[in-house]
Structures are given as structure tokens and as C-alpha cells.
Scaffold this motif. Structure first.
Motif, PDB file in Angstrom:
ATOM      1  N   ARG A 158       2.506   3.794  -0.010  1.00 43.55           N
ATOM      2  CA  ARG A 158       3.680   2.944   0.929  1.00 43.55           C
ATOM      3  C   ARG A 158       4.139   4.011   1.774  1.00 43.55           C
ATOM      4  O   ARG A 158       4.459   4.988   1.438  1.00 43.55           O
TER       5      ARG A 158
ATOM      6  N   ASN C  54      -5.595 -10.592   3.739  1.00 41.24           N
ATOM      7  CA  ASN C  54      -4.257  -9.642   3.126  1.00 41.24           C
ATOM      8  C   ASN C  54      -3.571 -10.476   2.265  1.00 41.24           C
ATOM      9  O   ASN C  54      -3.640 -11.761   1.931  1.00 41.24           O
ATOM     10  N   GLU C  55      -2.622  -9.995   1.248  1.00 40.87           N
ATOM     11  CA  GLU C  55      -2.118 -10.720   0.255  1.00 40.87           C
ATOM     12  C   GLU C  55      -1.085 -11.772   0.735  1.00 40.87           C
ATOM     13  O   GLU C  55      -0.760 -12.560   0.110  1.00 40.87           O
ATOM     14  N   ASP C  96      -7.679  -0.829   3.139  1.00 40.84           N
ATOM     15  CA  ASP C  96      -7.423  -0.044   2.283  1.00 40.84           C
ATOM     16  C   ASP C  96      -7.887   1.490   2.461  1.00 40.84           C
ATOM     17  O   ASP C  96      -7.060   2.558   2.428  1.00 40.84           O
ATOM     18  N   ASP C  99      -6.218   2.973   5.417  1.00 48.59           N
ATOM     19  CA  ASP C  99      -4.737   3.369   4.801  1.00 48.59           C
ATOM     20  C   ASP C  99      -4.765   4.658   4.117  1.00 48.59           C
ATOM     21  O   ASP C  99      -3.956   5.640   4.345  1.00 48.59           O
ATOM     22  N   ARG C 107       4.581  -0.538   9.551  1.00 45.77           N
ATOM     23  CA  ARG C 107       4.972  -1.202   8.275  1.00 45.77           C
ATOM     24  C   ARG C 107       5.951  -2.266   8.339  1.00 45.77           C
ATOM     25  O   ARG C 107       6.980  -2.220   9.149  1.00 45.77           O
ATOM     26  N   GLU C 110       9.905  -2.913   3.782  1.00 47.40           N
ATOM     27  CA  GLU C 110       9.581  -2.683   2.586  1.00 47.40           C
ATOM     28  C   GLU C 110       8.500  -1.556   2.426  1.00 47.40           C
ATOM     29  O   GLU C 110       8.106  -0.984   1.063  1.00 47.40           O
ATOM     30  N   TYR C 112       5.107  -1.986   3.468  1.00 43.19           N
ATOM     31  CA  TYR C 112       4.006  -2.715   3.271  1.00 43.19           C
ATOM     32  C   TYR C 112       3.312  -2.706   4.729  1.00 43.19           C
ATOM     33  O   TYR C 112       4.104  -2.625   5.530  1.00 43.19           O
ATOM     34  N   ARG C 113       1.959  -2.872   4.731  1.00 44.42           N
ATOM     35  CA  ARG C 113       1.440  -3.094   5.982  1.00 44.42           C
ATOM     36  C   ARG C 113       1.919  -4.243   6.781  1.00 44.42           C
ATOM     37  O   ARG C 113       1.875  -5.238   6.453  1.00 44.42           O
ATOM     38  N   HIS C 127      -4.191  -6.359  11.205  1.00 46.44           N
ATOM     39  CA  HIS C 127      -3.444  -5.086  10.924  1.00 46.44           C
ATOM     40  C   HIS C 127      -3.355  -4.178  11.894  1.00 46.44           C
ATOM     41  O   HIS C 127      -4.354  -4.120  12.598  1.00 46.44           O
TER      42      HIS C 127
END
Lengths: 276, 282, 659
Positions: A158, C54-55, C96, C99, C107, C110, C112-113, C127
Motif C-alpha cells: 500500500r 475490484n473490491e 495485483d 501493483d 491512490r 487510505e 488503496y488503488r 485503475h
């Protein structure tokens, strides 16, 4: 699309602004061949750039003396100033020829545009130079993240947006070589065996910093710093700071140089005390 | 030669950093002290000294400073190891490093690029100037001084003035050249130091961000201006000093010192000084 | 084995690099050929991003399956469906991986992507890395391949041009055992042996003269395979990107992300309104995409946006200043936000047009952008086999299939992305496999990397277990290679000989021929097509081919002769142009990017088929057939994107019901 460029507006403005511009081009048929200058005169419409002019010359390579010459050889690819190919010395300064708009660099009727190949790299022919040394430099500083392989092993580390912003800026380097062309410490090295004998230049230093900033990339930080502490490394920088001013991507190259300077200072001291 | 290149390459980073370091400490530090001391030929006029005023006070202040330096124990060792060797090291490496430079100010006429080129020019000229300065005034190579005056630690200001003026009684053409060389030499050295402080901070990684480099650059500029004023005052102060009246002040100080020692031989010692081999001068 | 098994990769963009890395890891010696240093490949131009479930989207009801469904629907049901399913399932894994390689994806606070909206989807699933995502992905793969190169696993041949595949007799017809290539500096022509050859040479935008493509995207490599017997599928499917900036030398892309980030497309409501954009009040602006497509608005797929812009300008004459241009407006967004999210394209516009798009709306017009068609390729279908094709997937409902590897295509199958010539593969834009009749934005980067990673394994398996295991390229007689080199040397000599003597005329000038080809293809074979116009285009191409055969070269140099390389490519590009126009003429329907005014509707009964073009060497022309599309997973449905058609609501409904 044709429809797009031959629309009424474009035609009107083109007619109103068409004018003559001369192109003085430094030519050379190959390594160890004589250098000669040729001049071509073109009618310029609004919105043209050096590329479109070289394309016109290629279609009709007749000099101002009326002599039939050959199409000028030059390197280009994306024409959007993102691939780095079409770098040359235009009116004395290194830049990309695609973004060199004639309306800006030669705004008046009868102006002359001077085109030369970059002087810090061996000429292949005319305006095309061999910049292999820059890619070799990326190998020397191990400009990569040493991942285990290209299989799916989950997400990467991250990263805070501010860190991403720093890395993104450095990662926009398109290996064009403007920083090296303008650097008074970077010199022409014709032969591969000479590449590591003189200053490696801002490009590779900045890339080394980029990968040192990445969590996984930092595994090779020591190797990179050791290389950059050598005779062609960071201490060859003379702080003329031309690099940052000519960088078309506005990469903070001088900050990268200072950052590598700091890392090498810490690395050297830590190595002296801890032996590694 | 091949061996020495190998040495340079093997210890490249260390030598580079020592080169940078010696420029700041001791050379830079010394230059600051040295210029401040020498500028006493101007600020001494304002301060006064021992009841003296004007130029006389300046001569006395300067003499006082010189006397202090010459009272340091083992001065010659301090000079050799603290000054001459570092300067030689910095100069020799500097010249070697500067040979790799390919100035391009015609095409890239940025201010930073001009400072880059000037840093190298000032280095070359500075080496020549320092050599001339030390050889003539410290090593007694008075044949290089127009008028042949030899500098003396006891008659510091008057002999300095004579060296700059080309004679003990006013300006000669040769003196004009020497003074001009001094003006150029010290100006370039001050630039070299101020700019060197700025680049050293980048080389060592003290100033990384562009704004930090800019801020430190402003500090270096102020340091440079201060030192430049000191340097110019010193050169102009000595170049315009009346050597004869300065010598009177200096003679008085020597006599006073001798009287304080209670030893009548003092003036004689002073008189014989010029013939002595000068190993305690400054 | 005494000799290490070798594979040749032609092209160093995303597909070529991903494939090279994967195959080098599999233990093959990789020889990587590229016209330019691979870091300068055309992938560098991709701007907007790369799609993947993605999530964040998943928790709103999105899924890999929906990504698949969107891609099929976006491609107007022309793509074979299995490969698309596999690609969508792999997408999150590919993100991933990228990444981990250090791609500086934007980003969130926080860490995250970050994600953005892109055409053809209502979910944020794209992304991105500023507005230079392609550059960042290319660099990441370039770095990995450089690492492998430093280890000796990959050998690069940069500034080398692929001239032809070398074919030997195999068990079932010809088999590819190497290539002929030329060093563009020394002009040396030589043969390279390999147990398999992967073409990853991208698109063919230069056939249209000015496009958003790099000048290296001539399509010549594709043409050379096609003329050697490889089939060319769906050549007529050319994506015209709605938002490009016309220039003297090329059309510069303004990424779809400009619309994804809130960009609005409009023209003045009043025809000929000459006021500056900022002085035109909101009520007097026609946001034609938002009005016609309230659901998707400005982020309708590219072919639709392109046609609407074209219609506004060309048919309704409502373009800005009466010209062929409409506004793409971002001025309502915070300039700092725009710099952070879209800095790359903001800079391009400002640099090349001289106007700051943060404060003035951009003026844009469609431009040729992407080749959905390409070399015909095979695959082995995966484990997902529904009893009948599924209806449209509704977000948030249970998916018909999970996202396990191998559902769409069988991993490691040797025929994955193999052309009809054994041992000759096609990865990335140069194949036809994923995008059907129209590619969704931010799916190109995905398909290129997916091909390299997924099908690279199949190539390794083919070499290990297929024909090369018993008859490696090393065992093929030298004469096969010598005769291929001889043929290319003769072809070159025939061209360079023309440089001597004779008069120069536009008629036989290869640069002029290329220019006329581009103009003709753009006029006759892009946004709007029609039978008679296409025939005219074909006639013009035939005429240009004749002129090309009588061409006169302007440079006879034996060192670094770019004119030769260009002139040779023009002949190959004409073969591509012929295939494109022939395919377009044969497809008597409208589907995706292919719009026929004489056949404005989709005709699934006759044309839900792949255009399968082979080269007739005798005639020197394209031979067009149609082959069934494998559509066993999703049932075709009308592709309306919720269009509100005030004049013809009944027709849209009928279309929706009818298929």
C-alpha cells in the motif's frame, strides 16, 4: 481524419497564416561520414510541427538550391511527447520535434528552423542518434522492482497518495535524453566500453531514486548506491541544473540527484561503521 | 599515471566527498577568518585601536591580529596540515575533475549553468591566485612582486600595501596589475566558496527539495555578499594605504612591545627582521 | 537438450513484453524484436486506465462476470465469448501483479488503488496512473524484461524490422520456425530460427494516414503474416475514438477518462453561434449525449459517441464554428483535481493546441484509434459450459459463473492465441480475440497483458510438447532460412533499384501513395460506410497498389534507409486496407464500430459471424468468408445503452425485443 483537418475553419486559418519557413538541417550519411548542411523551404500552415515539416521534406526532398536530396532520417514514434523518440536539437536546444510547433519556434514569414542531431550520442544517420547507453544505464542501476515472477501473488504494498505522487512524477521519464544533452558533465561516448567511464547523468540517477522509493524496489538500494558511488556516479554532477530546466516532463531531476546524494552519504557512513 | 587513475577510480566517492569537505572545512572556514582579519584594515578605522584613530588604528588592529596568529604554537604545522595540504588537495583534484566539464552556456544560458561554469573558472584562477599570494607573501618569492617588497609579519600592513602598490611610496603600473589581480582573485574565490557551499549541500544531500535548495541558496548568497564586502575592503584598504605612515605605526608598536618586555634589544630585533629567514611570519 | 528452446517475440509493447517475461520465466530463450526501443512502443500512448473488478465495485454488486458481460455487450456480440470470460476473470490478478511491479497507480487517501469511471460501465472499475496509464504499465513491464535481459534470459533486437515469418512443412500444413528481420541501421537482412513466433505488433492505424496511433503502427507486420497465409479476422472493425485533437501530423487522443472524470460533450444549441464557449449560457448548450443517453450520458461506448458527434457535425452542421468539432468540457471541474487525475492529457492539449483545457473547453473530433480485428487466433475453451446462453446480467444478482482460472479458456493450452499457422501466435491488438465489433475503454491494456501472461504459457507448452519437441527449429534445413532471406533481399533490391535514374513524380512517390491511401480509407471506410463508397475505396486501393508497384524510391542508400522501410511497408499496408474495405463491404449490417447507412440494423441471423479473410496470392486480393461466432455463454441482445430516441421509440423497443 481528413474530415477533421480539411474542415472550413482549418482551411480558412491555414490560408490566412500560410508562410514560408526555412529548415536548415545538419546531415550525415553515417558514422565517420562527412557532415553537411542542407536547407529546405516549406510553406507552413497553422498548427504544423517539426514532424509534419520533416514529413513534407521526405515527400519532396529538394533543397533551396533546387538540388534533389534524400528524405531526412530521423527517429519518431508517438508524436505526443510521451515516447521520447523524436528528440533532437532544435534551434540550439534539445527537445522533442513533435511538440515543437512552428507557430512558436518560427513565428514569422522567412524564419529559419535549425535541426541538428543530439550531440551527446553517436549519430546513426542525419538526425537519428543511438541512445542505447541510456537503456544500458537503466540496467546498471537495476531500475526495476525485483519481484518473484509474473504470477499472481496478491497485491503490492500500500502507498500513501503523496508517495505515489512523488514516484509517478519520476516514473514519467521517457528516456528522451534532453537532460543528458544539456548537461555539461555528460559527454559523448562512442564506444560501449566507455559508457561507464563518464557521468551517468540525471536520467539514471532519477530512476535509481524511483526504485529506491518502492518498498520492494528498495531491496536493491545498496547495489544501486554502490554503482552510483563509482567514477561515473552521482558525485560527477556539477550542479549546473540544466537537466531539470530542459526536462519536457518536468521531472524534479535535481531533487533526485540530491536525494541520491543523501542516500550515498548515509550508505557510506553506515557502511564505514557497520561494514555493510 | 595509470596507477594514479586507478587510485582515483577506486576511491572515487571518498575523494569526491573529501574534495567537497576540504572546500568547506578547513579552506572555507579559513577563508572566512582570513578575509575578516584582512578586512580589519577597513573596520579597524571605525573601531579604533589603543587610542589610535583612522588609518593608524586600522594598521594597528591588523598588526594586532597578525601578531595573534603568529603567536600560535607550531604555526608552520598548522599551516602545512591545516591549510597548504588541504588547499593543494582541493586544487589538484578540483582541476582534475574540472577537466571533464564541457560548458554549454551559449546554448543553455541559465543562471545556474553560468554559476557552474564560473565555479570552474574561479577554481582555475583561484589556484593561480592562491599560489601567487602564498608564494610572494609567505614563501618570500619577492621577485614576483613588482618593486620587490618582501612581506613581513612585524610590518604587516605596510609591506602588504607596498606589495599591492608596486613600491613603498605610492602606485606603480606593476602595482596596479597586482591590485587588479587581487580584486579578481579574491572575488572569484569568494564566489567559489559561496557557490561551493550551495552545491556541497546538494552533493551531501542536505538540501533535497527544490525549495530547500532555493532557501540555502539565499543563505549562501548572503554569506557571499558579506565575504565579498570583506574581501573588497581588504584589497582596497591595503591598495590605498599610505605605506610610510603605516610603517611608523608598526615601528611604534614594536617599540612598545619591546619596552613592555623590558628588553632594549627589541628595536634592533625588528630592524634585523627583514634579513632573517622568515619562518614565523603569517 | 543441447540447444535451448527459443521463441521469437515480434513487438515490445504490453503484449510482447508480458509474453516475453512469462516465456522467459518458463525457461525459453526469448528473442525480442522491435522497430523501436521497446520502451518507446505504442502502448505508451494509452492514457485512461485498465479495467478490472475490484473490491469497491464488488461490494456494490459488480463482478468479473459483469465485466465479461459488459465487454461482450460493448463488442456487440461479435467476439468469441470464452476468451473474454477468462480475461475478465484474470483482470484483478493482473492489477495485483502490476501493483507488485511498482506501477504508481493513483491512490486513495487510505493508500488503496483509486478507481475511475469509464465508458460502457456504471461502476468504477478502471485503475489508473494519472492520464498516462499505458506509459506506466509499459514501463513496469519494460523494467521486468530488462531484469530478465540482464540475467541473459531475453535478447533484444531493437531497431529491427520483422519482414516475414519463415514457414516449414509441418504435420498439418505449414509451421512457423523463425522469421526474417532487418537491422534498420546496417540494413542487414538475416534469418532467426525459433520454435515458435509470437506476433505482438499492435494495430494498423497508419493505414488511415492520420490516426491516434504511433507512426510505427503501420500494420505491415500483420500484413506480412496475412500474405504468408495467416487469416485476418474482422478487419473491418476499426474503432474511431470520439475525442481526438486534429493535428498536422497525427490525431492526438484525448482520453475517455476526460469523460469518465466528468467531461461533458456539447455544442451550441443555436447553429452558427459564434460566441466563445464561456459566454454561452447553460440553457443554450446542447449536451447531446446526455440528452440521448440519460443512463450512460457522456460515457456511452466509443462507437456510439463517435457516431453522435459525427452526426451533429457532418449531418446537422452544428459543429463548433461550423466546423467538424465539438466541445469536450472539463472547465466545471477544479483545475487542481484535473491536474492530479488528468495531468497527462491536459499537458498534451495545452502543448499541442496552446489552450489550457482547465479553463477553456477542448475542441475535439473523432479519430481512428484501435483495430478490434486482427490475426485470427484459436483457443481451447474452459470449464464453464452453461446449458444455454445467459440473458443480460443484472448487477447485484448471482453471477452465472465464478471467477476461477480456467472457466473461459484452458490455461496452458498450446493453441491459445495460435493463428491458423502452427507455431505462429498473435498477442494483443494484432489479434482479433477480445473486443468484437467495438472495444470498451480501458480494456485494451488488459487484453494485451492478459494475452502475454496467459497465452505465453501455452506457447511454452507447445514448444515443449508439440511439433518442436520432436523437430526443433534447429533441425530444419538451412535452405529453408536461406531462401526466405533470399526472397526478402530480392524484394528489397527491386525497391532500391528504383532509386536510380528516372523522374520523380507524385504518381510513383511512396509518401504520396501512402497519403492518398490514408485519405481514401478515412473518407470511405470509417464512421459511415456504404456499398458504393466501399467499392470506390476498393477501386482506389487497387489503383494505389498498381502505382506502388511502379513506385520510385527517393533514397538508394545501403545504410539506415528509412525510405526503403517505409516504401516497403506501404505495399503491405495496401494489403491491409484491401482486407479492411473488403470485410466492410461484405458485412451488410451495422454492428459496433461498423456502421452501414445502407444496412443500419444489426443482423444476427446473417452476420453474427466472424469475418475470416485470407490472402489470395494469385489475385493479390482479400478472400472473405464468414465463420460462426462462439456465443454459448451470453445470448445476444439489442445494444441500446438505454438510448432515448424521441423520434423512434418504437424502433428501439422492437430491436430490443427482436433479438
Amino acid at each position: 481524419m481528413t474530415v477533421a483537418t480539411t474542415n472550413g475553419t482549418a482551411k480558412r486559418t491555414a490560408a490566412a497564416n500560410s508562410r514560408k519557413v526555412r529548415f536548415r538541417i545538419k546531415r550525415c550519411d553515417g558514422p565517420n561520414k562527412l557532415v553537411r548542411w542542407e536547407t529546405f523551404e516549406l510553406t507552413i500552415a497553422k498548427g504544423e510541427n517539426v514532424i509534419s515539416c520533416l514529413q513534407k521534406i521526405a515527400a519532396n526532398p529538394v533543397t533551396t538550391e533546387g538540388k534533389r536530396s534524400t528524405p531526412v532520417v530521423w527517429d519518431c514514434s508517438c508524436l505526443e511527447e510521451v515516447c521520447g523518440s523524436c528528440t533532437m536539437v532544435i534551434n540550439g536546444q534539445a527537445r522533442q520535434s513533435c511538440s515543437a510547433l512552428i507557430d512558436v519556434i518560427a513565428p514569422d514569414d522567412g524564419d529559419t528552423v535549425t535541426l541538428e542531431p543530439m550531440s551527446k550520442f553517436p549519430v546513426i544517420r542525419d538526425l537519428w542518434v543511438d541512445r542505447s547507453r541510456m537503456f544500458d544505464a537503466l540496467k546498471r542501476v537495476k531500475a526495476w522492482v525485483p519481484i518473484d515472477g509474473t504470477y499472481d501473488l496478491g497485491a503490492g504494498p500500500r502507498e500513501r497518495p503523496e508517495e505515489q505522487a512523488v514516484r509517478y512524477a519520476l516514473s514519467e521519464c521517457m528516456t528522451c535524453g534532453c537532460c543528458l544533452e544539456a548537461c555539461p558533465q555528460f559527454e559523448l561516448a562512442e564506444d560501449e566500453s566507455e559508457w561507464d567511464k563518464s557521468f551517468i547523468g540525471a536520467q539514471a540517477l532519477s530512476q535509481a531514486r524511483l526504485f529506491n522509493l518502492h518498498e520492494t524496489g528498495a531491496q536493491l538500494k545498496g547495489d544501486r548506491l554502490e554503482t552510483l558511488m563509482g567514477p561515473d556516479g552521482v558525485s560527477e554532477c556539477g550542479n549546473a541544473q540544466n537537466c531539470v530546466k530542459v526536462c519536457p516532463k518536468h521531472i524534479p531531476l535535481t531533487e533526485s540527484i540530491a536525494a541520491v546524494g543523501r542516500s550515498t552519504t548515509i550508505h557510506a557512513i553506515s557502511k564505514w561503521f557497520s561494514g555493510k | 599515471m595509470a596507477k594514479s587513475e586507478g587510485f582515483l577510480e577506486r576511491h572515487h566517492f571518498l575523494l569526491r566527498r573529501l574534495h567537497s569537505l576540504t572546500g568547506v572545512v578547513p579552506i572555507g572556514m579559513f577563508l572566512m577568518v582570513h578575509l575578516t582579519t584582512n578586512a580589519s584594515i577597513v573596520w579597524g578605522r571605525i573601531n579604533g585601536h589603543d587610542g589610535l584613530e583612522g588609518a593608524d588604528a586600522a594598521v594597528a588592529t591588523f598588526q594586532h591580529e597578525v601578531n595573534f596568529i603568529h603567536s600560535l604554537p607550531a604555526l608552520i604545522l598548522i599551516e602545512i596540515f591545516g591549510l597548504w595540504l588541504p588547499i593543494a588537495f582541493h586544487s589538484v583534484l578540483g582541476v582534475i575533475y574540472a577537466t571533464s566539464s564541457k560548458p554549454n552556456n551559449d546554448r543553455y544560458a541559465y543562471q545556474d549553468n553560468w554559476r557552474y561554469t564560473l565555479q570552474r573558472i574561479s577554481g582555475y584562477v583561484g589556484v593561480l591566485f592562491i599560489f601567487y599570494h602564498v608564494a610572494t607573501l609567505r614563501w618570500g618569492w619577492s621577485f614576483l612582486i613588482p618593486g620587490g617588497t618582501e612581506w613581513s609579519a612585524e610590518y604587516a600592513a605596510s609591506t602588504m600595501a607596498a606589495a599591492l602598490q608596486g613600491s613603498t611610496d605610492g602606485f606603480r603600473l606593476g602595482g596596479l596589475l597586482v591590485s587588479a589581480f587581487y580584486m579578481v582573485g579574491v572575488s572569484l574565490l569568494v564566489f567559489h566558496l559561496a557557490n561551493g557551499l550551495w552545491t556541497a549541500a546538494i552533493s551531501w544531500g542536505l538540501t533535497v527539495s527544490e525549495s530547500a535548495q532555493k532557501r540555502w541558496g539565499q543563505v549562501c548568497f548572503v554569506i557571499g555578499v558579506g565575504l565579498m564586502l570583506a574581501a573588497w575592503s581588504a584589497v582596497l584598504g591595503f591598495a590605498t594605504l599610505d605605506a610610510a605612515s603605516a610603517r611608523e605605526v608598526e615601528t611604534n608598536m614594536l617599540e612598545k612591545a619591546a619596552a613592555a618586555d623590558g628588553d632594549g634589544a627589541a628595536p634592533e630585533h625588528a630592524a634585523s627582521h627583514d634579513e632573517d629567514s622568515d619562518h614565523t611570519g603569517g | 537438450m543441447t540447444q535451448q528452446q527459443r521463441v521469437i517475440v515480434v513487438g515490445g509493447g504490453l503484449a510482447g513484453l508480458a509474453g516475453s517475461a512469462r516465456m522467459a520465466e518458463a525457461g525459453l530463450a526469448v528473442d525480442l524484436f522491435s522497430l523501436v526501443p521497446v520502451k518507446r512502443s505504442h502502448s505508451v500512448c494509452a492514457q485512461g486506465g485498465i479495467n478490472a473488478c475490484n473490491e469497491v465495485a464488488r461490494q456494490q454488486g459488480y463482478s468479473e462476470y459483469e465485466h465479461f458481460d459488459e465487454t461482450i455487450y460493448g463488442g456487440d456480440f461479435l467476439a468469441d465469448q470464452h476468451p473474454v470470460l477468462e480475461m475478465a476473470n484474470w483482470a484483478p490478478r493482473i492489477i495485483d501483479l502490476l501493483d507488485r511491479m511498482g506501477v504508481p497507480f493513483n491512490r486513495t487517501a487510505e493508500g488503496y488503488r483509486d478507481l475511475r469511471l469509464f465508458g460502457g460501465s456504471l461502476f468504477k472499475r478502471t485503475h489508473f496512473s494519472g492520464a498516462t496509464t499505458g506509459q506506466q504499465l509499459l514501463y513496469a513491464l519494460d523494467e521486468q524484461v530488462r531484469r530478465l535481459e540482464a540475467d541473459g534470459a531475453v535478447t533484444k533486437y531493437e531497431s529491427w524490422e520483422f519482414l516475414r515469418p519463415i514457414l516449414a512443412d509441418g504435420a498439418d500444413g505449414p509451421r512457423c520456425v523463425g522469421i526474417v528481420a532487418q537491422d534498420l541501421r546496417t540494413m542487414q537482412i538475416r534469418a532467426f530460427r525459433a520454435d515458435a513466433v509470437v506476433m505482438a505488433t499492435g494495430g494498423a492505424g497508419l493505414v488511415f494516414g492520420k490516426s491516434t496511433n504511433s507512426v510505427i503502427c503501420t500494420g505491415a507486420a500483420l500484413a506480412r503474416c496475412y500474405q504468408a497465409g495467416a487469416a485476418y479476422a474482422n478487419p473491418e472493425m476499426i474503432q474511431v475514438h470520439p475525442t481526438a485533437v486534429p493535428g498536422a501530423d497525427k490525431l492526438r487522443l484525448m482520453s475517455e477518462s476526460a469523460r469518465g472524470e466528468g467531461g461533458r460533450v456539447w455544442v451550441p444549441r443555436k447553429k452558427g453561434d459564434s460566441r466563445p464557449a464561456r459566454e454561452i449560457p447553460e440553457a443554450e448548450r446542447l449536451y447531446f449525449l446526455e440528452e440521448k443517453y440519460p443512463k450512460y450520458g457522456n460515457i456511452v461506448p466509443r462507437d456510439i459517441a463517435t457516431r453522435e458527434i459525427f452526426d451533429i457535425c457532418v449531418n446537422q452542421h452544428m459543429g463548433v464554428d461550423g466546423g467538424n468539432q465539438v466541445y469536450l468540457d472539463l472547465t466545471h471541474k477544479d483545475p487542481e483535481y484535473l491536474t492530479r487525475k488528468l495531468g497527462g492529457i491536459m499537458d498534451i492539449y495545452q502543448k499541442f493546441v496552446g489552450v489550457d483545457p482547465r479553463h477553456e473547453p477542448m475542441k475535439i473530433f473523432p479519430g481512428v484509434h484501435y483495430s478490434m480485428g486482427g490475426l485470427w487466433t484459436q483457443y481451447t475453451a474452459g470449464s464453464y459450459a452453461p446449458s444455454e446462453p445467459q440473458p443480460a446480467h443484472v448487477s447485484g444478482t448471482e453471477t452465472a459463473c465464478d471467477a476461477e482460472i480456467g472457466r473461459g479458456m484452458l490455461p496452458g493450452a498450446p493453441n491459445n492465441m495460435m493463428t491458423n499457422i502452427e507455431g505462429l501466435y498473435a498477442f494483443g491488438e494484432v489479434n482479433f480475440a477480445f473486443h468484437g465489433a467495438n472495444r470498451l475503454g480501458a480494456n485494451a491494456l488488459l487484453s494485451c497483458i492478459f494475452d502475454g501472461l496467459f497465452s505465453g504459457v501455452g506457447v511454452a507448452n507447445y514448444i515443449r510438447d508439440g511439433a518442436p519437441s520432436t523437430a526443433p527449429a534447429e533441425s530444419i534445413p538451412q535452405s529453408v532460412f536461406d531462401s526466405a532471406v533470399g526472397a526478402e533481399s530480392s524484394r528489397q533490391k527491386a525497391i532500391t533499384d528504383t532509386a536510380i535514374g528516372g523522374d520523380h513524380a507524385d504518381e510513383t512517390n511512396p509518401y504520396i501513395i501512402a497519403k492518398e491511401m490514408g485519405e481514401e480509407m478515412t473518407a470511405g471506410c470509417t464512421v459511415v460506410r456504404e456499398e458504393a463508397r466501399l467499392q470506390k475505396t476498393l477501386d482506389r486501393i487497387a489503383e494505389l497498389r498498381d502505382r506502388w508497384s511502379r513506385m520510385k524510391l527517393a533514397d538508394g542508400a545501403t545504410w539506415t534507409n528509412q525510405s526503403l522501410s517505409f516504401a516497403r511497408s506501404v505495399g503491405d499496408m495496401l494489403a491491409v486496407a484491401d482486407a479492411m474495405a473488403s470485410g466492410a463491404k461484405a458485412r451488410k449490417e451495422s454492428r459496433g464500430a461498423h456502421y452501414r447507412i445502407d444496412y443500419p440494423d444489426r443482423d444476427d441471423a446473417k452476420f453474427m459471424k466472424t469475418t475470416f479473410v485470407t490472402y489470395d496470392a494469385g489475385e493479390g486480393r482479400a478472400r472473405v468468408e464468414h465463420r460462426e461466432v462462439r456465443a454459448e455463454l451470453v445470448a445476444p441482445r439489442a445494444r441500446t445503452y438505454g438510448k432515448v430516441d424521441k423520434e423512434e421509440p418504437a424502433k428501439a423497443e422492437a430491436a430490443a425485443a427482436g433479438v
